[in-house]
Design an enzyme around this catalytic site. Structure first.
Site, PDB file in Angstrom:
ATOM      1  N   ASP A  68       0.871  -1.173   0.000  1.00 21.59           N
ATOM      2  CA  ASP A  68       0.000   0.000   0.000  1.00 21.59           C
ATOM      3  C   ASP A  68       0.912   1.227   0.000  1.00 21.59           C
ATOM      4  O   ASP A  68       1.351   1.703   1.049  1.00 21.59           O
ATOM      5  CB  ASP A  68      -0.900  -0.019   1.242  1.00 21.59           C
ATOM      6  CG  ASP A  68      -1.880   1.148   1.280  1.00 21.59           C
ATOM      7  OD1 ASP A  68      -1.694   2.103   0.501  1.00 21.59           O
ATOM      8  OD2 ASP A  68      -2.814   1.110   2.096  1.00 21.59           O
ATOM      9  N   GLU A 105       1.268   2.265  13.114  1.00 23.48           N
ATOM     10  CA  GLU A 105       0.217   2.207  12.096  1.00 23.48           C
ATOM     11  C   GLU A 105      -0.918   1.410  12.724  1.00 23.48           C
ATOM     12  O   GLU A 105      -1.052   0.219  12.513  1.00 23.48           O
ATOM     13  CB  GLU A 105       0.752   1.555  10.812  1.00 23.48           C
ATOM     14  CG  GLU A 105      -0.142   1.790   9.611  1.00 23.48           C
ATOM     15  CD  GLU A 105      -1.199   0.719   9.436  1.00 23.48           C
ATOM     16  OE1 GLU A 105      -2.184   0.728  10.221  1.00 23.48           O
ATOM     17  OE2 GLU A 105      -1.032  -0.124   8.554  1.00 23.48           O
ATOM     18  N   GLU A 124     -10.707  -2.747  15.086  1.00 21.71           N
ATOM     19  CA  GLU A 124      -9.614  -3.505  15.709  1.00 21.71           C
ATOM     20  C   GLU A 124      -9.107  -2.842  16.996  1.00 21.71           C
ATOM     21  O   GLU A 124      -8.404  -3.447  17.780  1.00 21.71           O
ATOM     22  CB  GLU A 124      -8.435  -3.743  14.768  1.00 21.71           C
ATOM     23  CG  GLU A 124      -8.768  -4.681  13.637  1.00 21.71           C
ATOM     24  CD  GLU A 124      -7.549  -5.028  12.800  1.00 21.71           C
ATOM     25  OE1 GLU A 124      -7.517  -6.136  12.253  1.00 21.71           O
ATOM     26  OE2 GLU A 124      -6.630  -4.191  12.691  1.00 21.71           O
ATOM     27  N   HIS A 148      -5.287   0.016   1.306  1.00 18.85           N
ATOM     28  CA  HIS A 148      -5.759  -1.304   1.744  1.00 18.85           C
ATOM     29  C   HIS A 148      -6.907  -1.179   2.740  1.00 18.85           C
ATOM     30  O   HIS A 148      -7.604  -2.155   3.007  1.00 18.85           O
ATOM     31  CB  HIS A 148      -4.599  -2.109   2.342  1.00 18.85           C
ATOM     32  CG  HIS A 148      -4.227  -1.723   3.729  1.00 18.85           C
ATOM     33  ND1 HIS A 148      -3.436  -0.628   4.020  1.00 18.85           N
ATOM     34  CD2 HIS A 148      -4.520  -2.286   4.922  1.00 18.85           C
ATOM     35  CE1 HIS A 148      -3.267  -0.536   5.326  1.00 18.85           C
ATOM     36  NE2 HIS A 148      -3.901  -1.529   5.897  1.00 18.85           N
TER      37      HIS A 148
END
Length: 544
Positions: A212, A315, A324, A472
């Site tokens: 990405d 990240e 998440e 992504h």
């Protein structure tokens, strides 16, 4: 970060009272303070205790407004029972109240009970109603026990399957903890982290992220174009994976980089540092950052007495930004280890956006190789209205402005700010003029921008919006239910409302969405809004 769907079913024990956060809590209509662990048990409690069967009062499954009608019925029940607390519940009065059509149903679109599982699992109620319609529903008298239907038994089987999967995960986690001979800081019950970290042990997900270029080059530029920010500094990389961000930081002149990862990828990351000659600068540490800080784990973190981290790179972003829920872990490190005067998170700011888009996928089923398969539309709608989707939405399909929802200063924000409810207002894109056909909006699109923009630095940013090259993360979409009203805007109208986004009670790494919307127009002064139509979206973004 593959997009996986999860049907949340819980332990089906009739006697156990659920009080923890590790299972779904179903509060009966008549007893809103006594949770049960399954939808069936909660409904059966209403029937056996008060002779009230919610299924009898739901709209027909063949009606176009079953979804919204069910929301109204549930909230009307909750409102009536809530007002009756402290006195005997008059079931006959409740039934009369439900049967009355007062023209104010939209008042009941807002949930009365917070995190009401009945609202989140309307599809399961629809299945029960359908079973009743088919003659399979339980026949329950005041003197008899509920008889389980085929649909109910199928739901219980799913519940047991979910319980078994959770138990297996928990046992695996317990075994690993025993092998490590370290005390667990996790609460009892299925560990949602086990699946999360294991998903990052596969090489394919790291290749996807590295390829990405929008993502990776933004980090590269923000670090290498600001060497003064990193030179001779102590840097921490949380969720380092293969260690690419740590390598950028070391190349920029960092004195020490502490690369932390809880997945099995830490072994390869350590070898990568060795291969590239940075083994003396980059220290790879295996473990959850919370455990490393709280339990010190034999002083695994290579920090000297009184030494602070100056920059935290990570990240942590997921689908829809917060899916998440990795950011809270990074914030723990920020609050415990980062220099409060001169330290910074990198990136240091996130912004979420909302826009409306069209989608013609339902029309595909009208003509499939010359055959009419339009009956498939019902199945597609049922899937889309319950689960948020992760997909690429192209700029030409966006039909409204891109409205800013919320900004988070990552150096300052607190955990509770990651669950939020904010207003939005969307207007047709330029080009729709008076007299044109109304503009239909099939779905709402969530995207985010990230900024690396500290004092005295060369600013860098990247966007996951529809107007830029896809990342992504793609975009996260919430569908309107086409059978219960899809917003269509005239040139002088707007779509406005509120977006509520919060972590799921069962698995905090999943996200729940509630969008309340209305279409209308403002008067000439811009102060009075006249509503023409409205509704509610309930959706979730799940990891399994």
């Amino acid at each position: 970060m593959e997009n996986r769907e999860l049907e949340n079913f819980s332990d089906d024990s009739e006697d156990e009272q659920v009080t923890g956060d590790d299972t779904i809590q179903y509060y009966p209509i008549t007893s809103p303070t006594s949770p049960f662990s399954s939808l069936i048990d909660a409904i059966a409690h209403d029937q056996s205790t008060h002779g009230f069967n919610l299924i009898d009062h739901l709209p027909s499954t063949s009606s176009d407004d079953f979804f919204e009608g069910t929301i109204v019925i549930i909230n009307k029940c909750r409102s009536f029972v809530q007002k009756a607390q402290g006195s005997d519940l008059d079931i006959d009065a409740l039934k009369t109240f439900l049967a009355r059509k007062d023209g104010d149903d939209e008042h009941y679109f807002r949930p009365v009970l917070g995190d009401d599982a009945f609202l989140m699992y309307i599809d399961d109620l629809e299945d029960l109603k359908e079973s009743q319609k088919s003659g399979l529903a339980s026949s329950v008298d005041d003197d008899s026990e509920p008889v389980e239907t085929v649909g109910q038994l199928q739901m219980k089987i799913k519940a047991l399957e979910h319980q078994l999967a959770g138990a297996s995960s928990y046992m695996a986690n317990m075994f690993n903890e025993k092998q490590d001979s370290k005390p667990s800081s996790e609460p009892s019950g299925p560990d949602n982290d086990t699946y999360y970290f294991s998903s990052y042990s596969h090489s394919s997900i790291h290749k996807t992220m590295l390829q990405d270029t929008i993502r990776t080059e933004a980090y590269q530029n923000s670090i290498l174009n600001n060497p003064q920010l990193f030179k001779d500094k102590v840097v921490m990389d949380i969720g380092c994976g293969t260690g690419i961000l740590s390598l950028f930081a070391a190349k920029a002149g960092a004195k020490k980089v502490i690369a932390v990862d809880a997945s099995d990828m830490h072994t390869e990351a350590r070898d990568i540092m060795q291969l590239n000659g940075y083994q003396d600068v980059i220290h790879v540490v295996h473990g959850k950052i919370e455990d490393l800080i709280e339990n010190k784990l034999e002083e695994k973190l290579p920090l000297e007495e009184g030494e602070k981290v100056e920059i935290i790179i990570s990240e942590w972003m997921g689908y829809g930004l917060f899916f998440e829920t990795m950011l809270p872990s990074v914030m723990v490190a920020r609050d415990a280890l980062m220099n409060k005067e001169s330290g910074t998170m990198w990136p240091n700011r996130s912004t979420m956006f909302l826009e409306g888009a069209k989608d013609s996928r339902l029309e595909y089923w009208s003509n499939v190789y010359g055959f009419n398969m339009s009956v498939m539309k019902d199945r597609v709608v049922k899937e889309l209205r319950k689960e948020a989707e992760v997909e690429i939405v192209y700029a030409e399909d966006v039909v409204t402005n891109r409205d800013q929802l919320i900004v988070h200063d990552l150096n300052m924000c607190q955990d509770e700010e990651l669950d939020f409810e904010v207003p939005f207002e969307l207007k047709p894109k330029d080009g729709l003029s008076a007299g044109d056909e109304r503009l239909q909006i099939d779905k709402l699109v969530i995207s985010f921008d990230m900024d690396f923009d500290g004092s005295g630095t060369v600013p860098t940013s990247f966007s996951t919006g529809c107007q830029t090259k896809p990342t992504h993360w793609k975009q996260t979409t919430l569908w309107f239910d086409p059978y219960n009203g899809v917003p269509a805007l005239a040139s002088d109208e707007c779509l406005k409302g509120t977006v509520r986004m919060e972590r799921n009670d069962v698995n905090p790494r999943d996200m729940d969405f509630i969008v309340q919307w209305e279409v209308g127009s403002y008067d000439g002064t811009g102060s009075q809004f006249s509503k023409r139509m409205g509704g509610t979206i309930f959706s979730k973004l799940s990891s399994n």
